[in-house]
Design a protein around this motif. Structure first.
Motif, PDB file in Angstrom:
ATOM      1  N   SER A   1      -3.799   6.531  -2.595  1.00 19.77           N
ATOM      2  CA  SER A   1      -2.346   6.668  -2.764  1.00 19.77           C
ATOM      3  C   SER A   1      -1.871   8.056  -2.359  1.00 19.77           C
ATOM      4  O   SER A   1      -0.801   8.216  -1.761  1.00 19.77           O
ATOM      5  CB  SER A   1      -1.959   6.392  -4.225  1.00 19.77           C
ATOM      6  OG  SER A   1      -2.567   7.353  -5.079  1.00 19.77           O
TER       7      SER A   1
ATOM      8  N   LYS B   1       4.869   5.311  -2.249  1.00 23.87           N
ATOM      9  CA  LYS B   1       3.503   5.405  -1.729  1.00 23.87           C
ATOM     10  C   LYS B   1       2.971   4.013  -1.372  1.00 23.87           C
ATOM     11  O   LYS B   1       2.352   3.820  -0.321  1.00 23.87           O
ATOM     12  CB  LYS B   1       2.578   6.053  -2.757  1.00 23.87           C
ATOM     13  CG  LYS B   1       2.806   7.534  -2.983  1.00 23.87           C
ATOM     14  CD  LYS B   1       1.843   8.050  -4.043  1.00 23.87           C
ATOM     15  CE  LYS B   1       2.099   9.501  -4.372  1.00 23.87           C
ATOM     16  NZ  LYS B   1       1.162  10.018  -5.398  1.00 23.87           N
ATOM     17  N   LEU B   2       3.210   3.047  -2.249  1.00 21.43           N
ATOM     18  CA  LEU B   2       2.747   1.682  -1.978  1.00 21.43           C
ATOM     19  C   LEU B   2       3.424   1.112  -0.741  1.00 21.43           C
ATOM     20  O   LEU B   2       2.794   0.369   0.032  1.00 21.43           O
ATOM     21  CB  LEU B   2       3.005   0.782  -3.183  1.00 21.43           C
ATOM     22  CG  LEU B   2       2.117   0.997  -4.408  1.00 21.43           C
ATOM     23  CD1 LEU B   2       2.442  -0.031  -5.478  1.00 21.43           C
ATOM     24  CD2 LEU B   2       0.639   0.915  -4.053  1.00 21.43           C
TER      25      LEU B   2
ATOM     26  N   CYS C   1       1.561   2.461   2.149  1.00 21.44           N
ATOM     27  CA  CYS C   1       0.247   1.817   2.215  1.00 21.44           C
ATOM     28  C   CYS C   1       0.360   0.402   2.774  1.00 21.44           C
ATOM     29  O   CYS C   1      -0.535  -0.068   3.499  1.00 21.44           O
ATOM     30  CB  CYS C   1      -0.392   1.778   0.826  1.00 21.44           C
ATOM     31  SG  CYS C   1      -0.892   3.402   0.200  1.00 21.44           S
TER      32      CYS C   1
ATOM     33  N   VAL D   1      -5.282  -0.314  -2.666  1.00 24.23           N
ATOM     34  CA  VAL D   1      -4.866   1.076  -2.833  1.00 24.23           C
ATOM     35  C   VAL D   1      -5.593   1.656  -4.036  1.00 24.23           C
ATOM     36  O   VAL D   1      -5.715   1.003  -5.075  1.00 24.23           O
ATOM     37  CB  VAL D   1      -3.339   1.179  -3.040  1.00 24.23           C
ATOM     38  CG1 VAL D   1      -2.927   2.629  -3.275  1.00 24.23           C
ATOM     39  CG2 VAL D   1      -2.594   0.589  -1.850  1.00 24.23           C
TER      40      VAL D   1
ATOM     41  N   PRO E   1      -5.261   4.363  -6.804  1.00 27.45           N
ATOM     42  CA  PRO E   1      -4.276   5.276  -7.396  1.00 27.45           C
ATOM     43  C   PRO E   1      -4.937   6.437  -8.138  1.00 27.45           C
ATOM     44  O   PRO E   1      -6.112   6.373  -8.503  1.00 27.45           O
ATOM     45  CB  PRO E   1      -3.513   4.374  -8.369  1.00 27.45           C
ATOM     46  CG  PRO E   1      -4.539   3.378  -8.810  1.00 27.45           C
ATOM     47  CD  PRO E   1      -5.461   3.166  -7.634  1.00 27.45           C
TER      48      PRO E   1
ATOM     49  N   ASP F   1       0.151   9.151 -10.291  1.00 26.01           N
ATOM     50  CA  ASP F   1       0.722   7.825 -10.042  1.00 26.01           C
ATOM     51  C   ASP F   1       0.976   7.036 -11.331  1.00 26.01           C
ATOM     52  O   ASP F   1       1.141   5.821 -11.281  1.00 26.01           O
ATOM     53  CB  ASP F   1      -0.216   7.003  -9.146  1.00 26.01           C
ATOM     54  CG  ASP F   1      -0.443   7.653  -7.800  1.00 26.01           C
ATOM     55  OD1 ASP F   1       0.519   8.232  -7.254  1.00 26.01           O
ATOM     56  OD2 ASP F   1      -1.585   7.604  -7.293  1.00 26.01           O
TER      57      ASP F   1
END
Length: 431
Positions: free
Chosen positions: A55, A80-81, A84, A97, A99, A104
């Motif tokens: 992440s 962030k996701l 990704c 992902v 984290p 996060d």
């Protein structure tokens, strides 16, 4: 599944390259057939490959002296996701992902999991952070965390790791990665044996909190920030601690966390042999712990690592399932582009290792034919499997050329517009 890059654009970009890709794929298929290898089987293998994205990797990294924020970098874990998801949409090789807490830490874990589900993402190993002091933290980690002299500091670090496990359970993770920066910068600063004893005492508490179907990955690092004596500095210490803790404790190999010229592939072979290879953080290194893009400096070493993994998989079968994750710091490139390139390079080494004729190699080794044994590996490494990787992406809905497609989409410009810089917002968290 929600696509953040327009599927029509991806199809349009792929159509421009389809004739050239098919020609290259057919030519490579003919060459491989003459070697007795099936390109379709290799393409299927490439389609099955997956490596997790960190992440923190989608934010801009930094040096020990400064960090230069990038345009449109994510300000929170949800953004962030999104980044990704773009990497996975175009490469089709990064469906999970990893984290990092508390960077996060969500206010609502279920909301975060639903957001990931909508993007077609899952959560890989969760990572704890006791190498930085956080806001409102009662005890400092300046002189250690899990190894600290003060019992209250150790208890705080243990509690954080257990909280990471609980958050991970809510997100659907199955592993905790523990890296500590604990150690000494001066001779005499700490009792070297006593520090490791305290580390094991702390880790036993964390280990006891693991669910039955979880693992804990012990990550070693030669130096930085403890430049004289890092507590968990090498694979031997990591292996000894994992053995002392029990079967759910495994060793994690970060390719950058070794002295220059270390034979990392032999470390991989040893850990696999004794059942303690938990997984990898893939990156590359020129001088030290550089966290450079995977395959950017020493792609042959990356191939040799996967050669050992292929050997271990042949020996151990379905029980051999190490975790794969990228772990890089992007200071001067677009993090999304670097992570896409790195995912492809790790996948490339995986497919190249599958090209090794293991029966032939074993015969050469038995007959002590040193030169031809080395050439058997080089023949696989020199084979350009780019058409296989591109075809695998296309068949899964990805892009022939992920970086070109990403740039054509204008995603970074849109992100820069939607994500104005925000003081104190989450990005990479590294500096």
């Amino acid at each position: 599944m929600k696509d953040l890059i327009d599927a029509g654009l991806v199809a349009e970009q792929n159509a421009k390259a389809s004739a050239q890709l098919q020609a290259d794929y057919d030519a490579l298929g003919g060459m491989l057939a003459r070697r007795g290898q099936d390109i379709e089987a290799l393409t299927s293998l490439a389609q099955d490959f997956a490596v997790a994205v960190p992440s923190w990797g989608v934010g801009t990294g930094g040096t020990r002296f400064a960090r230069f924020p990038g345009r449109g970098e994510p300000r929170n874990v949800f953004e962030k996701l999104d980044d990704c998801a773009v990497i996975n949409q175009l490469t089709r090789a990064t469906p999970a992902v990893s984290p990092h807490f508390p960077w996060d830490k969500p206010t609502d874990a279920n909301e975060l999991r639903q957001h990931a589900d909508a993007l077609g993402l899952a959560f890989d190993a969760v990572n704890s952070n006791t190498f930085q002091d956080q806001q409102s933290q009662e005890h400092t980690y300046k002189y250690g965390s899990l190894t600290a002299i003060a019992a209250a500091t150790r208890a705080q670090a243990v509690k954080h790791n257990i909280e990471c496990i609980e958050l991970g359970r809510e997100l659907g993770s199955k592993a905790l990665t523990v890296w500590v920066g604990d150690g000494a910068n001066f001779p005499g600063q700490s009792n070297l044996r006593g520090a490791l004893e305290r580390y094991l005492d702390s880790m036993r508490e964390i280990y006891a909190a693991l669910p039955d179907d979880w693992n804990v990955f012990i990550e070693h690092k030669l130096f930085e920030p403890a430049f004289y004596a890092t507590t968990i500095a090498d694979w031997g210490t990591s292996f000894a601690c994992a053995t002392a803790l029990g079967p759910k404790a495994k060793c994690l190999v970060d390719l950058g966390h070794h002295a220059p010229n270390t034979n990392i592939e032999m470390i991989v072979a040893r850990l696999a042999q004794f059942g303690k290879l938990g997984g990898f953080h893939f990156n590359d290194s020129k001088y030290g712990d550089d966290d450079l893009d995977s395959g950017s400096i020493n792609p042959f070493q990356l191939f040799l690592v996967f050669n050992e993994l292929a050997d271990a998989a042949q020996r151990d079968g379905a029980t051999f399932r190490p975790a794969y994750m990228l772990d890089q710091s992007h200071n001067v490139t677009d993090p999304i582009e670097s992570l896409m390139n790195s995912a492809v390079e790790v996948q490339r080494a995986y497919v190249q290792a599958a090209l090794v004729d293991r029966t032939r190699l074993a015969e050469l080794q038995r007959s002590n034919d040193v030169l031809l044994a080395a050439q058997a590996l080089k023949a696989a490494f020199r084979t350009d499997v780019s058409p296989i990787l591109a075809m695998a992406r296309v068949r899964k809905g990805g892009a022939v050329d992920p970086v070109a497609c990403y740039r054509a989409s204008g995603y970074r410009d849109l992100a820069a517009s939607a994500r104005p810089a925000k003081a104190g917002a989450s990005s990479s968290g590294i500096v």
